[in-house]
Design a protein around this motif. Sequence first.
Motif, PDB file in Angstrom:
ATOM      1  N   ILE A 118       0.841  -1.193   0.000  1.00 39.69           N
ATOM      2  CA  ILE A 118       0.000   0.000   0.000  1.00 39.69           C
ATOM      3  C   ILE A 118       0.877   1.243   0.000  1.00 39.69           C
ATOM      4  O   ILE A 118       0.589   2.233  -0.703  1.00 39.69           O
ATOM      5  N   LEU A 119       1.952   1.206   0.765  1.00 39.53           N
ATOM      6  CA  LEU A 119       2.883   2.335   0.805  1.00 39.53           C
ATOM      7  C   LEU A 119       3.418   2.648  -0.588  1.00 39.53           C
ATOM      8  O   LEU A 119       3.476   3.816  -1.000  1.00 39.53           O
ATOM      9  N   ALA A 120       3.794   1.596  -1.332  1.00 39.63           N
ATOM     10  CA  ALA A 120       4.319   1.803  -2.686  1.00 39.63           C
ATOM     11  C   ALA A 120       3.282   2.465  -3.576  1.00 39.63           C
ATOM     12  O   ALA A 120       3.604   3.342  -4.391  1.00 39.63           O
ATOM     13  N   GLY A 121       2.009   2.064  -3.434  1.00 35.74           N
ATOM     14  CA  GLY A 121       0.952   2.663  -4.240  1.00 35.74           C
ATOM     15  C   GLY A 121       0.694   4.104  -3.876  1.00 35.74           C
ATOM     16  O   GLY A 121       0.501   4.959  -4.750  1.00 35.74           O
ATOM     17  N   LYS A 123       2.793   6.179  -2.571  1.00 39.79           N
ATOM     18  CA  LYS A 123       3.924   7.010  -2.999  1.00 39.79           C
ATOM     19  C   LYS A 123       3.801   7.411  -4.471  1.00 39.79           C
ATOM     20  O   LYS A 123       4.328   8.449  -4.881  1.00 39.79           O
ATOM     21  N   VAL A 124       3.093   6.593  -5.260  1.00 43.71           N
ATOM     22  CA  VAL A 124       2.896   6.937  -6.670  1.00 43.71           C
ATOM     23  C   VAL A 124       1.974   8.136  -6.809  1.00 43.71           C
ATOM     24  O   VAL A 124       2.186   9.011  -7.655  1.00 43.71           O
ATOM     25  N   VAL A 125       0.936   8.202  -5.974  1.00 39.48           N
ATOM     26  CA  VAL A 125      -0.080   9.245  -6.144  1.00 39.48           C
ATOM     27  C   VAL A 125       0.110  10.440  -5.224  1.00 39.48           C
ATOM     28  O   VAL A 125      -0.476  11.501  -5.458  1.00 39.48           O
ATOM     29  N   VAL A 126       0.920  10.283  -4.171  1.00 40.56           N
ATOM     30  CA  VAL A 126       1.025  11.357  -3.179  1.00 40.56           C
ATOM     31  C   VAL A 126       1.549  12.672  -3.758  1.00 40.56           C
ATOM     32  O   VAL A 126       1.171  13.756  -3.262  1.00 40.56           O
ATOM     33  N   THR A 461     -10.317 -11.585  -8.996  1.00 38.57           N
ATOM     34  CA  THR A 461      -9.008 -11.949  -8.456  1.00 38.57           C
ATOM     35  C   THR A 461      -8.055 -10.767  -8.315  1.00 38.57           C
ATOM     36  O   THR A 461      -7.198 -10.764  -7.433  1.00 38.57           O
ATOM     37  N   ARG A 462      -8.170  -9.763  -9.174  1.00 35.80           N
ATOM     38  CA  ARG A 462      -7.258  -8.619  -9.119  1.00 35.80           C
ATOM     39  C   ARG A 462      -7.890  -7.491  -8.316  1.00 35.80           C
ATOM     40  O   ARG A 462      -8.870  -6.881  -8.736  1.00 35.80           O
ATOM     41  N   ILE A 463      -7.318  -7.243  -7.155  1.00 41.14           N
ATOM     42  CA  ILE A 463      -7.839  -6.228  -6.248  1.00 41.14           C
ATOM     43  C   ILE A 463      -6.753  -5.177  -6.038  1.00 41.14           C
ATOM     44  O   ILE A 463      -5.666  -5.498  -5.531  1.00 41.14           O
ATOM     45  N   PRO A 464      -7.008  -3.925  -6.416  1.00 45.03           N
ATOM     46  CA  PRO A 464      -5.974  -2.899  -6.234  1.00 45.03           C
ATOM     47  C   PRO A 464      -5.733  -2.581  -4.764  1.00 45.03           C
ATOM     48  O   PRO A 464      -6.677  -2.513  -3.974  1.00 45.03           O
ATOM     49  N   ARG A 465      -4.470  -2.371  -4.437  1.00 40.28           N
ATOM     50  CA  ARG A 465      -4.138  -1.955  -3.072  1.00 40.28           C
ATOM     51  C   ARG A 465      -4.523  -0.492  -2.843  1.00 40.28           C
ATOM     52  O   ARG A 465      -4.920  -0.110  -1.743  1.00 40.28           O
ATOM     53  N   VAL A 466      -4.375   0.312  -3.888  1.00 36.12           N
ATOM     54  CA  VAL A 466      -4.670   1.738  -3.795  1.00 36.12           C
ATOM     55  C   VAL A 466      -5.479   2.137  -5.028  1.00 36.12           C
ATOM     56  O   VAL A 466      -5.173   1.709  -6.143  1.00 36.12           O
ATOM     57  N   ILE A 467      -6.528   2.937  -4.826  1.00 36.95           N
ATOM     58  CA  ILE A 467      -7.298   3.487  -5.935  1.00 36.95           C
ATOM     59  C   ILE A 467      -7.526   4.973  -5.679  1.00 36.95           C
ATOM     60  O   ILE A 467      -7.484   5.429  -4.526  1.00 36.95           O
ATOM     61  N   THR A 468      -7.760   5.708  -6.757  1.00 32.99           N
ATOM     62  CA  THR A 468      -8.036   7.135  -6.631  1.00 32.99           C
ATOM     63  C   THR A 468      -9.345   7.471  -7.320  1.00 32.99           C
ATOM     64  O   THR A 468      -9.849   6.694  -8.143  1.00 32.99           O
ATOM     65  N   SER A 469      -9.875   8.620  -7.003  1.00 33.41           N
ATOM     66  CA  SER A 469     -11.180   9.017  -7.534  1.00 33.41           C
ATOM     67  C   SER A 469     -11.160   9.258  -9.034  1.00 33.41           C
ATOM     68  O   SER A 469     -12.212   9.255  -9.673  1.00 33.41           O
ATOM     69  N   ASP A 470      -9.968   9.458  -9.630  1.00 31.64           N
ATOM     70  CA  ASP A 470      -9.902   9.706 -11.075  1.00 31.64           C
ATOM     71  C   ASP A 470      -9.634   8.434 -11.884  1.00 31.64           C
ATOM     72  O   ASP A 470      -9.412   8.501 -13.090  1.00 31.64           O
ATOM     73  N   TYR A 475      -1.873  -2.029  -8.456  1.00 28.27           N
ATOM     74  CA  TYR A 475      -1.965  -3.461  -8.219  1.00 28.27           C
ATOM     75  C   TYR A 475      -0.609  -4.066  -7.838  1.00 28.27           C
ATOM     76  O   TYR A 475      -0.514  -5.260  -7.593  1.00 28.27           O
ATOM     77  N   GLY A 476       0.429  -3.253  -7.815  1.00 25.49           N
ATOM     78  CA  GLY A 476       1.775  -3.763  -7.594  1.00 25.49           C
ATOM     79  C   GLY A 476       2.025  -4.171  -6.165  1.00 25.49           C
ATOM     80  O   GLY A 476       1.165  -4.092  -5.287  1.00 25.49           O
ATOM     81  N   GLY A 477       3.259  -4.624  -5.921  1.00 24.00           N
ATOM     82  CA  GLY A 477       3.651  -5.063  -4.600  1.00 24.00           C
ATOM     83  C   GLY A 477       4.572  -4.072  -3.933  1.00 24.00           C
ATOM     84  O   GLY A 477       4.704  -2.924  -4.351  1.00 24.00           O
ATOM     85  N   ALA A 478       5.231  -4.542  -2.872  1.00 26.77           N
ATOM     86  CA  ALA A 478       6.134  -3.689  -2.114  1.00 26.77           C
ATOM     87  C   ALA A 478       7.388  -3.397  -2.918  1.00 26.77           C
ATOM     88  O   ALA A 478       7.819  -4.209  -3.748  1.00 26.77           O
ATOM     89  N   ALA A 479       7.955  -2.236  -2.682  1.00 27.35           N
ATOM     90  CA  ALA A 479       9.237  -1.893  -3.309  1.00 27.35           C
ATOM     91  C   ALA A 479      10.326  -2.737  -2.664  1.00 27.35           C
ATOM     92  O   ALA A 479      10.528  -2.699  -1.458  1.00 27.35           O
ATOM     93  N   SER A 480      11.016  -3.539  -3.462  1.00 26.28           N
ATOM     94  CA  SER A 480      12.004  -4.465  -2.930  1.00 26.28           C
ATOM     95  C   SER A 480      13.254  -3.742  -2.451  1.00 26.28           C
ATOM     96  O   SER A 480      13.715  -2.779  -3.051  1.00 26.28           O
ATOM     97  N   LYS A 481      13.791  -4.259  -1.321  1.00 32.71           N
ATOM     98  CA  LYS A 481      15.050  -3.732  -0.796  1.00 32.71           C
ATOM     99  C   LYS A 481      16.231  -4.609  -1.202  1.00 32.71           C
ATOM    100  O   LYS A 481      17.372  -4.359  -0.829  1.00 32.71           O
ATOM    101  N   ALA A 482      15.946  -5.671  -1.951  1.00 38.25           N
ATOM    102  CA  ALA A 482      17.001  -6.601  -2.336  1.00 38.25           C
ATOM    103  C   ALA A 482      17.917  -5.984  -3.386  1.00 38.25           C
ATOM    104  O   ALA A 482      17.486  -5.200  -4.236  1.00 38.25           O
ATOM    105  N   ASN A 483      19.194  -6.358  -3.318  1.00 33.91           N
ATOM    106  CA  ASN A 483      20.174  -5.873  -4.296  1.00 33.91           C
ATOM    107  C   ASN A 483      20.209  -6.780  -5.519  1.00 33.91           C
ATOM    108  O   ASN A 483      21.269  -7.086  -6.061  1.00 33.91           O
TER     109      ASN A 483
END
Length: 604
Positions: A118-121, A123-126, A461-470, A475-483
């Motif tokens: 949800i945080l990743a989503g 951050k896209v719209v904030v 089956t596809r449920i968005p974590r974050v949606i906006t009024s527009d 639908y993505g996942g967490a931002a990976s910290k892996a190198n």
Amino acid sequence: PQDIEWARSADGKTYVVQSRPITTLFPLPNVPPEPLQVFFSFSAVQGISGAMFPSGQDAIRSILGGLVRFISWNKHGKQGTFLEPVAERIYGNVTNILSNSFGRKVILGALSHIEPGILAGIKVVVPNVEISSGMNPFLLFRILSIYSVVIPRAIYCLSFPDRARERLIQRTERIVQRVEEESKDINGLAALIDFKRHTFRSFFPSVILHFLPRMAVAMGPLVLLTKMASKIDGGKDIVLTITRGLPHNGTTEMDLKLWQVAKTIQSDAKSLAYFRNNNADALADGFLRGNLPGASQDAIRRFMNEFGMRGLCEIDFGRPRWREEPAPLMATLKSYIAIDEDHAPDRVFAAGEVAAEDAIERLGRELGKPRLVSYLAKRTRAIAGIRELPKFTIIRLMGIIRAKMIEEGEKLVQAGVLQDPKDVFLLRDDELSEISESDTKYWKALIDERKAVMASEAVRTRIPRVITSDGFGFYGGAASKANVAEGSNVLCGEPVSPGTYEGRIRVVHNPTEPLAPGEILTCHGTDPSWTPLFLSAGALIMEVGGLMTHGSVVAREYGLPAVVGLAKVTERLTTGQLVRVDGSSGVVEILEDSSSEDKEQKKA
């Protein structure tokens, strides 16, 4: 959005042949597109993907509305309007929080631990949400008033962690006992709806200022230990190991008591044979009729008296509980009686406790501060186990009120208003308050319509974590910290439980589905009804979740490597694939495709 079919004539004119809505798209919240409003998925936080019953939606509105009203001194949350039903799922409107400079920092920080996806989503719209306010006198005064209560209590908890924990447990017990007693005097559906609303709205205000200081004492030392451990190799993994085998966790205690039921069945030859020779549905029917062999019937009845209000997706008030539909529990018991002693829940839990003590000793030795590490770790272990206590208490309250709702539903069936007592959960609170005053045919038609909607949403089956009024959906996942960069054979998510494990994937959509010992549990998310599967699993991979969500916590307690926040992981991975799960880095590496295994089996 419309699916439009058109044709062009020989003289160059364009004709619209037909136009119909694109129903496969996720619907939008019922708000104007402008100004931009941002919503997050409550279901993702809870680890569920299915639709919620209308009565369940109203229950969440009351519970969280009561919390918001308390925090804002009745300024917000009176009707729970910040929660919007979309596709029969609850979405929280966080626009006001994001438009406040202080609120934005708080919610972004909290989501990094609760649900990084949800945080990743957000951050896209904030960047599109303007900051229109900041720390104002009202907000500052409210924060100071909360801190003035929380800080002294936190100091007490730090000094006397065991006593503080027991006081909170006793407080929640008194709440449950009071609600149970008061419910006995409730007569009529309208009175019951008022009682339900009041009970749920008043819950958080009655416990939040007691729960917060205890969680501060549980998590504060853990955060400090993590910072201290960052100086040594593998320090984060050592700190996470300290949280294995946490005592005083209601879900773990439930699991251990269910294991005692299984041992009772194992020790009684008649019960054991009956369970081996009957499927879960037959066992459930036998229990409800009181026809199971004596030893098993009594053991399960005692368990149901304590935990029968739990069930799959239990935060949804409208979902059946184990005591109503015990087949899922019987399926779990059938798997439990096949567990050998080496993998018994009590042994797994005891091994976790030993591993935690070893981790405390090791961290203290490597940091050269054994007394400080021991002091901090013991505070965490003394209190962190009650993390799920508020939710468990809510589920108990739901169980009490749900039983009364079914009684009222039976009266409506006898009056010819409903066809099934549980149809009451397909109606909203306002509708239930008026049901006796309206036409019978209308309610039956409305319930049939709601059933059709629930059935239609069940296949989504596809449920968005974050949606906006527009119309934006994340639908993505967490931002990976892996190198490591994601590729065809590498998936990257959030590491939440340390360790490395190689095994076969088992995609599971329902906790009643079988999981062979050693298989990697791969699912959308979990709640307490999934906990028994962790005993068979070799590792955990989840689509949703963060460091402090249910699946992550249980994986650490049972010592399972776990990676979460992997978008569409139940589609990207398939049952039978051989993978390596690295719960320290958040990397899942596909070592062998399931098709390769199938080919080898055919050759053999």
